[in-house]
Design a protein around this motif. Sequence first.
Motif, PDB file in Angstrom:
ATOM      1  N   THR A  26       0.780  -1.237   0.000  1.00  0.00           N
ATOM      2  CA  THR A  26       0.000   0.000   0.000  1.00  0.00           C
ATOM      3  C   THR A  26       0.809   1.283   0.000  1.00  0.00           C
ATOM      4  O   THR A  26       0.277   2.341  -0.318  1.00  0.00           O
ATOM      5  CB  THR A  26      -0.913   0.052   1.243  1.00  0.00           C
ATOM      6  N   GLY A  27       2.071   1.201   0.417  1.00  0.00           N
ATOM      7  CA  GLY A  27       2.871   2.414   0.575  1.00  0.00           C
ATOM      8  C   GLY A  27       2.654   3.094   1.907  1.00  0.00           C
ATOM      9  O   GLY A  27       3.295   4.097   2.218  1.00  0.00           O
ATOM     10  N   ASP A  28       1.773   2.565   2.731  1.00  0.00           N
ATOM     11  CA  ASP A  28       1.465   3.135   4.051  1.00  0.00           C
ATOM     12  C   ASP A  28       2.300   2.399   5.097  1.00  0.00           C
ATOM     13  O   ASP A  28       1.989   1.276   5.479  1.00  0.00           O
ATOM     14  CB  ASP A  28      -0.023   2.972   4.344  1.00  0.00           C
ATOM     15  N   ALA A  29       3.364   3.037   5.560  1.00  0.00           N
ATOM     16  CA  ALA A  29       4.297   2.413   6.501  1.00  0.00           C
ATOM     17  C   ALA A  29       4.094   2.881   7.942  1.00  0.00           C
ATOM     18  O   ALA A  29       4.945   2.629   8.787  1.00  0.00           O
ATOM     19  CB  ALA A  29       5.727   2.680   6.051  1.00  0.00           C
ATOM     20  N   ARG A  30       2.973   3.524   8.235  1.00  0.00           N
ATOM     21  CA  ARG A  30       2.763   4.023   9.603  1.00  0.00           C
ATOM     22  C   ARG A  30       2.770   2.912  10.643  1.00  0.00           C
ATOM     23  O   ARG A  30       3.376   3.056  11.696  1.00  0.00           O
ATOM     24  CB  ARG A  30       1.464   4.820   9.694  1.00  0.00           C
ATOM     25  N   LEU A  31       2.110   1.814  10.361  1.00  0.00           N
ATOM     26  CA  LEU A  31       2.074   0.696  11.304  1.00  0.00           C
ATOM     27  C   LEU A  31       3.480   0.133  11.513  1.00  0.00           C
ATOM     28  O   LEU A  31       3.901  -0.107  12.655  1.00  0.00           O
ATOM     29  CB  LEU A  31       1.129  -0.395  10.804  1.00  0.00           C
ATOM     30  N   THR A  51       9.023   6.316  -0.211  1.00  0.00           N
ATOM     31  CA  THR A  51       9.593   7.100  -1.302  1.00  0.00           C
ATOM     32  C   THR A  51       9.079   6.609  -2.655  1.00  0.00           C
ATOM     33  O   THR A  51       8.745   7.416  -3.526  1.00  0.00           O
ATOM     34  CB  THR A  51      11.133   7.054  -1.256  1.00  0.00           C
ATOM     35  N   VAL A  52       9.007   5.291  -2.817  1.00  0.00           N
ATOM     36  CA  VAL A  52       8.500   4.729  -4.073  1.00  0.00           C
ATOM     37  C   VAL A  52       7.072   5.205  -4.313  1.00  0.00           C
ATOM     38  O   VAL A  52       6.737   5.730  -5.379  1.00  0.00           O
ATOM     39  CB  VAL A  52       8.553   3.180  -4.053  1.00  0.00           C
ATOM     40  N   GLY A  57       5.177   5.686  -7.792  1.00  0.00           N
ATOM     41  CA  GLY A  57       5.507   4.320  -8.166  1.00  0.00           C
ATOM     42  C   GLY A  57       4.756   3.307  -7.317  1.00  0.00           C
ATOM     43  O   GLY A  57       3.869   3.661  -6.540  1.00  0.00           O
ATOM     44  N   TRP A  58       5.132   2.066  -7.505  1.00  0.00           N
ATOM     45  CA  TRP A  58       4.506   0.993  -6.737  1.00  0.00           C
ATOM     46  C   TRP A  58       5.442  -0.201  -6.672  1.00  0.00           C
ATOM     47  O   TRP A  58       6.438  -0.278  -7.394  1.00  0.00           O
ATOM     48  CB  TRP A  58       3.164   0.604  -7.344  1.00  0.00           C
ATOM     49  N   ILE A  59       5.096  -1.124  -5.788  1.00  0.00           N
ATOM     50  CA  ILE A  59       5.885  -2.339  -5.589  1.00  0.00           C
ATOM     51  C   ILE A  59       4.970  -3.531  -5.832  1.00  0.00           C
ATOM     52  O   ILE A  59       3.846  -3.581  -5.320  1.00  0.00           O
ATOM     53  CB  ILE A  59       6.484  -2.386  -4.170  1.00  0.00           C
ATOM     54  N   MET A  88      12.078 -16.125   3.928  1.00  0.00           N
ATOM     55  CA  MET A  88      12.079 -16.046   2.459  1.00  0.00           C
ATOM     56  C   MET A  88      11.291 -14.811   2.047  1.00  0.00           C
ATOM     57  O   MET A  88      10.429 -14.350   2.796  1.00  0.00           O
ATOM     58  CB  MET A  88      11.418 -17.277   1.853  1.00  0.00           C
ATOM     59  N   GLU A  89      11.620 -14.300   0.886  1.00  0.00           N
ATOM     60  CA  GLU A  89      10.846 -13.209   0.289  1.00  0.00           C
ATOM     61  C   GLU A  89      10.433 -13.622  -1.113  1.00  0.00           C
ATOM     62  O   GLU A  89      11.214 -14.236  -1.830  1.00  0.00           O
ATOM     63  CB  GLU A  89      11.696 -11.933   0.177  1.00  0.00           C
ATOM     64  N   ASP A  90       9.205 -13.255  -1.470  1.00  0.00           N
ATOM     65  CA  ASP A  90       8.763 -13.487  -2.836  1.00  0.00           C
ATOM     66  C   ASP A  90       9.579 -12.620  -3.786  1.00  0.00           C
ATOM     67  O   ASP A  90      10.154 -11.608  -3.380  1.00  0.00           O
ATOM     68  CB  ASP A  90       7.287 -13.110  -2.987  1.00  0.00           C
ATOM     69  N   ALA A  91       9.587 -12.997  -5.053  1.00  0.00           N
ATOM     70  CA  ALA A  91      10.186 -12.138  -6.075  1.00  0.00           C
ATOM     71  C   ALA A  91       9.460 -10.795  -6.026  1.00  0.00           C
ATOM     72  O   ALA A  91       8.272 -10.736  -5.704  1.00  0.00           O
ATOM     73  CB  ALA A  91      10.034 -12.776  -7.445  1.00  0.00           C
ATOM     74  N   GLY A  92      10.177  -9.738  -6.309  1.00  0.00           N
ATOM     75  CA  GLY A  92       9.555  -8.424  -6.246  1.00  0.00           C
ATOM     76  C   GLY A  92      10.069  -7.493  -7.322  1.00  0.00           C
ATOM     77  O   GLY A  92      11.190  -7.630  -7.805  1.00  0.00           O
ATOM     78  N   THR A  93       9.218  -6.553  -7.684  1.00  0.00           N
ATOM     79  CA  THR A  93       9.556  -5.558  -8.691  1.00  0.00           C
ATOM     80  C   THR A  93       9.133  -4.188  -8.184  1.00  0.00           C
ATOM     81  O   THR A  93       8.031  -4.036  -7.665  1.00  0.00           O
ATOM     82  CB  THR A  93       8.824  -5.861 -10.021  1.00  0.00           C
ATOM     83  N   THR A  94      10.007  -3.223  -8.340  1.00  0.00           N
ATOM     84  CA  THR A  94       9.691  -1.843  -7.994  1.00  0.00           C
ATOM     85  C   THR A  94       9.563  -1.043  -9.280  1.00  0.00           C
ATOM     86  O   THR A  94      10.470  -1.064 -10.125  1.00  0.00           O
ATOM     87  CB  THR A  94      10.789  -1.235  -7.100  1.00  0.00           C
ATOM     88  N   MET A  95       8.433  -0.368  -9.416  1.00  0.00           N
ATOM     89  CA  MET A  95       8.144   0.417 -10.610  1.00  0.00           C
ATOM     90  C   MET A  95       8.069   1.900 -10.234  1.00  0.00           C
ATOM     91  O   MET A  95       7.542   2.245  -9.177  1.00  0.00           O
ATOM     92  CB  MET A  95       6.811  -0.006 -11.215  1.00  0.00           C
ATOM     93  N   ALA A  96       8.566   2.751 -11.116  1.00  0.00           N
ATOM     94  CA  ALA A  96       8.464   4.196 -10.931  1.00  0.00           C
ATOM     95  C   ALA A  96       7.197   4.691 -11.622  1.00  0.00           C
ATOM     96  O   ALA A  96       6.543   3.955 -12.369  1.00  0.00           O
ATOM     97  CB  ALA A  96       9.689   4.889 -11.524  1.00  0.00           C
ATOM     98  N   LYS A  97       6.894   5.940 -11.377  1.00  0.00           N
ATOM     99  CA  LYS A  97       5.744   6.576 -12.034  1.00  0.00           C
ATOM    100  C   LYS A  97       5.849   6.338 -13.543  1.00  0.00           C
ATOM    101  O   LYS A  97       6.923   6.421 -14.115  1.00  0.00           O
ATOM    102  CB  LYS A  97       5.761   8.071 -11.719  1.00  0.00           C
ATOM    103  N   GLY A  98       4.726   6.008 -14.142  1.00  0.00           N
ATOM    104  CA  GLY A  98       4.708   5.752 -15.582  1.00  0.00           C
ATOM    105  C   GLY A  98       5.071   4.317 -15.947  1.00  0.00           C
ATOM    106  O   GLY A  98       5.132   3.973 -17.118  1.00  0.00           O
TER     107      GLY A  98
END
Length: 140
Positions: A26-31, A51-52, A57-59, A88-98
């Motif tokens: 979600t991008g909400d890191a308050r918790l 920041t993303v 952007g999104w993850i 373990m961590e799942d595969a992940g991708t970070t995308m920027a705006k656009g």
Amino acid sequence: MYQDSAEGLASFTYYYFDAKNYALQTGDARLLRGIAQGCASCLAEADAIETVYDGGGWIVGGQPKALNVVPVGKQDKKGVLSALVPFMEDAGTTMAKGGKLVDSEEWDPDGTVLTVKAKYAHGAWQMLSIKETPDAQLPR
């Protein structure tokens, strides 16, 4: 999770990774920030996630998976207790705006071991540190 015990630390550690997963989605890191105020690396991860998303952007993916939480040693006089966490961590991708690809992490089927330290005080646990310790031996 609110017990001052090894079981409480285990429940809290799973909760921490659920909070991190929520932040990744979600991008909400308050918790995440709230339960890891004393953990510099945790706060740095929260900053990076925010920041993303703040930049448009999104993850995708990257969900953390604590496979077990094994408390080690005894709680010290300050309420600090450590645990080993096969992870373990799942595969992940970070995308920027656009939709521009920023980063991509592949899934590692071998995973790793993390060492977490948390402190119990005032009726709750607080994460103090999380370090990758792949050579750590889980107790039998």
